[in-house]
Design a protein around this motif. Structure first.
Motif, short mmCIF file in Angstrom:
data_model
loop_
_atom_site.label_atom_id
_atom_site.label_comp_id
_atom_site.label_asym_id
_atom_site.label_seq_id
_atom_site.Cartn_x
_atom_site.Cartn_y
_atom_site.Cartn_z
N PHE A 79 0.77 -1.24 0.00
CA PHE A 79 0.00 0.00 0.00
C PHE A 79 0.80 1.29 0.00
CE2 PHE A 79 -2.98 -3.03 2.22
CZ PHE A 79 -3.80 -3.22 1.11
N ILE A 80 2.09 1.24 -0.26
CA ILE A 80 2.87 2.49 -0.35
C ILE A 80 2.36 3.28 -1.55
CG2 ILE A 80 5.16 3.48 -0.75
CD1 ILE A 80 6.30 1.02 0.72
N GLY A 81 2.07 4.55 -1.31
CA GLY A 81 1.56 5.42 -2.37
C GLY A 81 0.06 5.36 -2.56
N LYS A 82 -0.62 4.52 -1.77
CA LYS A 82 -2.08 4.40 -1.87
C LYS A 82 -2.76 5.39 -0.93
CE LYS A 82 -1.72 0.85 -4.61
NZ LYS A 82 -1.67 1.08 -6.02
N ASP A 83 -4.00 5.71 -1.25
CA ASP A 83 -4.79 6.66 -0.47
C ASP A 83 -5.10 6.08 0.91
OD1 ASP A 83 -6.58 9.15 -0.45
OD2 ASP A 83 -7.97 7.53 0.12
N ARG A 84 -4.88 6.89 1.93
CA ARG A 84 -5.07 6.43 3.31
C ARG A 84 -6.50 5.95 3.55
NH1 ARG A 84 -3.87 9.87 8.87
NH2 ARG A 84 -4.48 8.21 10.31
N ALA A 85 -7.49 6.70 3.06
CA ALA A 85 -8.89 6.32 3.28
C ALA A 85 -9.19 4.97 2.64
CB ALA A 85 -9.82 7.40 2.74
N LEU A 121 14.25 2.48 3.39
CA LEU A 121 14.87 1.59 4.38
C LEU A 121 13.84 0.96 5.30
CD1 LEU A 121 18.13 3.49 5.45
CD2 LEU A 121 17.96 1.35 4.18
N ILE A 122 12.81 1.71 5.64
CA ILE A 122 11.74 1.17 6.49
C ILE A 122 10.95 0.14 5.69
CG2 ILE A 122 9.62 1.71 7.74
CD1 ILE A 122 10.90 4.39 8.49
N ARG A 123 10.65 0.45 4.43
CA ARG A 123 9.96 -0.51 3.56
C ARG A 123 10.76 -1.81 3.46
NH1 ARG A 123 10.94 0.84 -2.19
NH2 ARG A 123 12.87 -0.18 -1.55
N ASP A 124 12.06 -1.67 3.21
CA ASP A 124 12.91 -2.85 3.09
C ASP A 124 12.97 -3.64 4.39
OD1 ASP A 124 13.34 -2.06 0.50
OD2 ASP A 124 15.37 -1.29 0.86
N MET A 125 12.97 -2.93 5.51
CA MET A 125 12.95 -3.61 6.80
C MET A 125 11.69 -4.45 6.93
SD MET A 125 12.70 -1.98 10.64
CE MET A 125 11.01 -1.43 10.41
N GLY A 126 10.54 -3.89 6.59
CA GLY A 126 9.28 -4.62 6.67
C GLY A 126 9.26 -5.83 5.76
N ARG A 127 9.73 -5.65 4.55
CA ARG A 127 9.76 -6.77 3.61
C ARG A 127 10.73 -7.87 4.06
NH1 ARG A 127 9.19 -3.64 -2.24
NH2 ARG A 127 7.08 -2.90 -1.83
N GLU A 128 11.81 -7.46 4.71
CA GLU A 128 12.76 -8.44 5.24
C GLU A 128 12.14 -9.21 6.41
OE1 GLU A 128 16.22 -10.69 5.75
OE2 GLU A 128 15.43 -9.57 4.05
N ILE A 129 11.35 -8.54 7.23
CA ILE A 129 10.65 -9.22 8.33
C ILE A 129 9.75 -10.31 7.76
CG2 ILE A 129 8.86 -8.91 10.10
CD1 ILE A 129 10.15 -6.09 10.59
N VAL A 130 9.03 -10.00 6.69
CA VAL A 130 8.16 -10.99 6.04
C VAL A 130 9.00 -12.14 5.48
CG1 VAL A 130 6.58 -11.39 4.11
CG2 VAL A 130 6.34 -9.33 5.51
N ARG A 131 10.08 -11.80 4.78
CA ARG A 131 10.93 -12.81 4.14
C ARG A 131 11.56 -13.75 5.17
NH1 ARG A 131 15.60 -14.46 3.10
NH2 ARG A 131 16.64 -12.93 4.39
N GLU A 132 11.90 -13.21 6.35
CA GLU A 132 12.53 -14.02 7.40
C GLU A 132 11.65 -15.16 7.87
OE1 GLU A 132 13.46 -11.28 10.50
OE2 GLU A 132 15.25 -10.52 9.49
#
Length: 197
Positions: free
Chosen positions: A102-108, A147-158
């Protein structure tokens, strides 16, 4: 990423941790220690400062003890302290969903979609914004630092580094293609086998 000088680092950190340009007196030494462990990296200063806002001295000491164990070049691990401290799994799920989809998507739009899944996204997204893990642009779009996005994706990958089909989310095109070509027939047994969200 350009590193800040010590005084600039302390000021940036203070704006997030205390909402003023200098640390509160009783947190001065602790603030300088946190800043030293962040190595002048603005994103780490912002995320950790936001996390430490209105926390007790004991909580600060706990964060410092965690920071001491993380090597200086492990920026994502330092920022992960804020993610790990999220109060419940729902907030963590919202964060990971934003990182992956959801990066770049409308909050609502995102809020309505996640609320439909029972995530209480109104408060969850607000908490992530307070922690500086997610930002809201003027046009109401959800954004976050790479970097925060990559951290989140790494958490999922782990959760399943060798078998992407067992991950709760897929964010890399190669993994999605692999899963879709490996699990061609999406009947119930295949869905369970692929563990697709």
């Amino acid at each position: 990423m350009k590193e800040l000088e010590e005084n600039e680092s302390l000021e940036l950190f203070s704006w997030y941790a205390f909402r003023q340009p200098i640390p509160m007196k009783k947190f001065n030494k602790l603030s300088r220690n946190v800043v030293a462990y962040c190595g002048g990296l603005p994103l780490a200063l912002e995320v950790l400062g936001s996390y430490l806002f209105e926390r007790t001295k004991e909580e600060w000491i706990t964060v410092l003890s965690k920071l001491k164990r993380i090597p200086n070049d492990q920026v994502q691990q330092k920022m992960r302290i804020s993610y790990d401290a999220l109060m419940d799994d729902t907030e963590k799920d919202i964060f990971l969903d934003i990182c992956c989809f959801f990066i770049g998507k409308d909050r609502a739009y995102v809020t309505e979609l996640l609320n439909g899944c029972g995530f209480h996204a109104d408060i969850g997204i607000a908490v992530l914004v307070e922690r500086s893990l997610v930002k809201i642009e003027k046009n109401n779009k959800l954004v976050m630092h790479d970097l925060i996005r990559d951290m989140g994706r790494e958490i999922v990958r782990e959760s399943s580094p060798r078998e992407p089909g067992k991950c709760s989310r897929l964010s890399f095109h190669e993994d999605v293609r692999h899963i879709l070509t490996t699990c061609k027939n999406f009947n119930n047994s295949d869905k369970k086998k692929c563990n697709k969200k």
